[in-house]
Motif scaffolding. Structure first.
Motif: not given
Length: 130
Positions: A77, A80-81, A121, A126
């Protein structure tokens, strides 16, 4: 099996910059004047795949439709961000996908040649802070 996605472009510098500096791939190699073609290889070291972009005197003739999409799945994540942040910092517009699945499960935008890319995502782990 190894995979190379090869594509012709009219602006190899712009496309290489986009895939390296915006999407975070690395320059794996390049060539000049190989039977009148220049080219770059971009991807991730140690991967079994990469992109090859070539340029020649012949104009690129891109034919694709709105459902022809390259989908990239960052591993975390955080990754992704960071990718979405780089896209926004580079003033790259997010598009509404024709296929609603991608609107619900990622962000779609265009590369400099007009090809659609989705950052999703769905396969991201996570991240956990210890």
């Amino acid at each position: 099996m190894f995979l190379r996605v090869a594509r012709h472009t009219d602006n190899i510098e712009k496309i290489a910059n986009f895939y390296i500096n915006v999407l975070g791939f690395e320059l794996l190699g390049s060539f000049e004047k190989h039977k009148d073609y220049d080219g770059v290889f971009v991807g991730m070291p140690q991967s079994d795949w990469h992109f090859e972009f070539t340029q020649s005197k012949v104009k690129a003739n891109h034919t694709f439709d709105e459902d022809d999409v390259i989908v990239l799945y960052p591993k975390s994540i955080i990754d992704y961000n960071e990718l979405i942040d780089r896209i926004e910092r580079n003033n790259i517009s997010i598009l509404t996908a024709t296929n609603p699945f991608w609107n619900e499960n990622g962000k779609m935008f265009l590369d400099p040649d007009g090809y659609r890319i989705v950052i999703s995502p769905l396969k991201a782990v996570i991240d956990q802070i210890n």
